[in-house]
Design a protein around this motif. Structure first.
Motif, PDB file in Angstrom:
ATOM      1  N   VAL A  14      36.542  35.039 -31.318  1.00 45.43           N
ATOM      2  CA  VAL A  14      36.267  35.853 -30.130  1.00 45.43           C
ATOM      3  C   VAL A  14      37.452  36.758 -29.798  1.00 45.43           C
ATOM      4  CG1 VAL A  14      35.816  35.773 -27.645  1.00 45.43           C
ATOM      5  CG2 VAL A  14      34.613  34.213 -29.177  1.00 45.43           C
ATOM      6  N   LEU A  15      38.667  36.251 -29.966  1.00 46.84           N
ATOM      7  CA  LEU A  15      39.849  37.033 -29.578  1.00 46.84           C
ATOM      8  C   LEU A  15      40.390  37.890 -30.721  1.00 46.84           C
ATOM      9  CD1 LEU A  15      41.729  34.337 -27.456  1.00 46.84           C
ATOM     10  CD2 LEU A  15      40.116  36.056 -26.674  1.00 46.84           C
ATOM     11  N   GLU A  36      45.257  38.942 -25.591  1.00 49.53           N
ATOM     12  CA  GLU A  36      43.839  39.284 -25.789  1.00 49.53           C
ATOM     13  C   GLU A  36      42.920  38.612 -24.768  1.00 49.53           C
ATOM     14  OE1 GLU A  36      45.882  38.291 -28.150  1.00 49.53           O
ATOM     15  OE2 GLU A  36      45.749  39.628 -29.893  1.00 49.53           O
ATOM     16  N   LEU A  37      43.456  37.625 -24.055  1.00 47.75           N
ATOM     17  CA  LEU A  37      42.593  36.846 -23.149  1.00 47.75           C
ATOM     18  C   LEU A  37      42.436  37.571 -21.807  1.00 47.75           C
ATOM     19  CD1 LEU A  37      41.018  34.174 -23.153  1.00 47.75           C
ATOM     20  CD2 LEU A  37      43.021  33.066 -22.189  1.00 47.75           C
ATOM     21  N   SER A  39      39.437  39.381 -18.914  1.00 43.64           N
ATOM     22  CA  SER A  39      38.253  38.803 -18.270  1.00 43.64           C
ATOM     23  C   SER A  39      37.019  38.872 -19.180  1.00 43.64           C
ATOM     24  CB  SER A  39      37.979  39.474 -16.927  1.00 43.64           C
ATOM     25  OG  SER A  39      37.873  40.861 -17.076  1.00 43.64           O
ATOM     26  N   MET A  40      36.897  39.971 -19.927  1.00 40.68           N
ATOM     27  CA  MET A  40      35.764  40.082 -20.861  1.00 40.68           C
ATOM     28  C   MET A  40      35.854  38.966 -21.914  1.00 40.68           C
ATOM     29  SD  MET A  40      33.364  42.564 -22.099  1.00 40.68           S
ATOM     30  CE  MET A  40      32.405  42.562 -23.630  1.00 40.68           C
ATOM     31  N   VAL A  42      37.324  36.042 -21.575  1.00 39.58           N
ATOM     32  CA  VAL A  42      37.007  34.741 -20.969  1.00 39.58           C
ATOM     33  C   VAL A  42      35.497  34.529 -20.963  1.00 39.58           C
ATOM     34  CG1 VAL A  42      36.978  33.465 -18.782  1.00 39.58           C
ATOM     35  CG2 VAL A  42      39.105  34.514 -19.578  1.00 39.58           C
ATOM     36  N   VAL A  43      34.755  35.575 -20.586  1.00 44.04           N
ATOM     37  CA  VAL A  43      33.288  35.477 -20.546  1.00 44.04           C
ATOM     38  C   VAL A  43      32.737  35.236 -21.953  1.00 44.04           C
ATOM     39  CG1 VAL A  43      31.158  36.719 -20.027  1.00 44.04           C
ATOM     40  CG2 VAL A  43      33.117  36.950 -18.522  1.00 44.04           C
ATOM     41  N   SER A  44      33.265  35.993 -22.924  1.00 48.53           N
ATOM     42  CA  SER A  44      32.809  35.823 -24.311  1.00 48.53           C
ATOM     43  C   SER A  44      33.096  34.416 -24.812  1.00 48.53           C
ATOM     44  CB  SER A  44      33.507  36.832 -25.226  1.00 48.53           C
ATOM     45  OG  SER A  44      33.297  38.133 -24.759  1.00 48.53           O
ATOM     46  N   LEU A  46      33.370  31.646 -22.975  1.00 49.99           N
ATOM     47  CA  LEU A  46      32.446  30.703 -22.329  1.00 49.99           C
ATOM     48  C   LEU A  46      31.073  30.767 -23.001  1.00 49.99           C
ATOM     49  CD1 LEU A  46      33.356  31.288 -18.565  1.00 49.99           C
ATOM     50  CD2 LEU A  46      33.862  29.267 -19.941  1.00 49.99           C
ATOM     51  N   THR A  47      30.604  31.995 -23.228  1.00 52.83           N
ATOM     52  CA  THR A  47      29.287  32.179 -23.835  1.00 52.83           C
ATOM     53  C   THR A  47      29.240  31.586 -25.243  1.00 52.83           C
ATOM     54  OG1 THR A  47      29.196  34.257 -22.634  1.00 52.83           O
ATOM     55  CG2 THR A  47      27.535  33.928 -24.324  1.00 52.83           C
ATOM     56  N   PHE A  67      41.827  27.152 -18.874  1.00 58.40           N
ATOM     57  CA  PHE A  67      42.329  28.015 -19.949  1.00 58.40           C
ATOM     58  C   PHE A  67      43.853  27.993 -20.070  1.00 58.40           C
ATOM     59  CE2 PHE A  67      38.127  29.729 -19.037  1.00 58.40           C
ATOM     60  CZ  PHE A  67      37.623  29.897 -20.312  1.00 58.40           C
TER      61      PHE A  67
END
Lengths: 85, 276
Positions: A14-15, A36-37, A39-40, A42-44, A46-47, A67
């Motif tokens: 993801v990152l 790279e962490l 808000s987008m 973080v959502v990715s 979690l998903t 996190f």
């Protein structure tokens, strides 16, 4: 299933860490340490964790501690796995 | 093959002009595809993959129309004024244009929430007797989940700022339900868009059609939720296939990434239909 291994793999994917995750351990700091962490991301995360582990995360369970490090994230996933089992 | 960029006027109640890119094959089109993009940041992150796929299709003799939906990309209107129903109308306008231009039955190629729009457009078209084919990339199984993911951007931002509070996503939902717009990740989300999205589904429409659903990742099969949906479409008359190819989740990765295996699988899907 090796949860720590899977979580690190999700972080890598993801990152877009380009292999940096190979040096990750439970103690590796995340929030504030991995640029790279955002808000987008973080959502990715979690998903992707939900889809990869087949869990449903209640947003109310998430806080800054979740996190903080690789280890706290792994513990969080383990808790979610235990409650959804 | 050639690329035409133009504004397509839409005669729907919303009106306005939609920015379109038409990838035209060198010879007569063997098939045609309408790309239905996801929204907000996912749309931006997936631009490169959408362009690569469209060019590949055109090289294979398949015409592709990429249309920016109302309030998205270079189309007229503001994102904050867009509604789910306007977007479905836009997809139908794009479909009509493609059919008139190429004479072929369109494929609706959706990515993420675009699959929900494509499914709804397919259901609407079925009522008129037109059974479009569907190509889904990493479909989100329900609009409810799509909205949840989007609202999370807001709580994730608060989390990073150290001001996370319990139940902030619930509070956002309440404001939307009360008819308010909210701002998430630089996008103003209207109550009309949120409620339409929340009710959106991949539910089937009757008709003889092809439906292919491709996901990327390291798994071997589509998610159980998508498999259930595909079973419904199959009962409704669709020839379904699905699979997972190795590759990054390019619509959400931090860097812009490519998933060549997804392009290869999709080429094959459309080519098989043409030669069948």
């Amino acid at each position: 299933m090796d949860v720590t291994h899977e979580v690190i793999r999700v972080l890598e994917d993801v990152l877009s860490l380009k292999g940096r995750s190979t040096s990750f351990s439970r103690e590796t700091p995340l929030l504030g340490a991995v640029p790279e962490l955002d808000s987008m991301a973080v959502v990715s995360l979690l998903t992707t964790l939900e889809e990869r582990f087949g869990i449903v995360i209640d947003d109310g369970d998430i806080n800054g501690e979740t996190f903080r490090t690789v280890g706290t994230l792994v513990d969080f996933v383990n808790e979610q796995l235990a409650t959804s089992a | 093959m050639t690329l035409e960029a133009f504004f397509l006027p839409v005669g729907t109640p919303r009106g306005g002009r939609r920015y379109c890119l038409f990838h035209k094959p060198a010879s007569a089109a063997r098939a045609c595809v309408l790309y239905v993009h996801p929204f907000a940041e996912e749309m931006n992150k997936s631009r490169r993959m959408a362009a690569l796929m469209a060019r590949q299709f055109a090289a294979d003799g398949v015409a592709v129309l990429q249309m920016d939906l109302h309030g998205c990309g270079d189309s007229s209107g503001d994102f904050g004024d867009a509604s789910w129903h306007d977007w479905v109308d836009d997809v139908l306008v794009g479909c009509t244009w493609l059919r008139e231009r190429t004479g072929a039955r369109p494929w609706l190629w959706g990515l993420r929430s675009g699959c929900l729009l494509a499914a709804e457009a397919a259901r609407r078209l079925s009522h008129t007797g037109l059974h479009v084919d569907l190509l889904w990339w990493a479909p989100i199984a329900s609009g409810k989940a799509a909205l949840q993911h989007f609202l999370r951007l807001k709580s994730a931002g608060e989390l990073l700022a150290g001001s996370a509070s319990r139940g902030s996503v619930d509070a956002l939902r309440e404001r939307l339900a009360a008819g308010e717009s909210i701002e998430v990740g630089g996008y103003r989300l209207s109550s009309a868009l949120a409620s339409g999205l929340e009710q959106a589904s991949l539910a089937s429409a009757a008709g003889d059609r092809r439906l292919a659903s491709w996901d990327v990742g390291s798994g071997h099969a589509a998610s159980p939720a998508v498999q259930r949906v595909l079973a419904q479409w199959q009962i409704a008359g669709a020839q379904c296939r699905s699979g997972v190819v190795e590759g990054p989740a390019f619509w959400q990765t931090t860097e812009v990434e490519e998933a060549p295996n997804l392009i290869a699988a999709s080429r094959e899907t459309v080519a098989e239909a043409v030669t069948a």
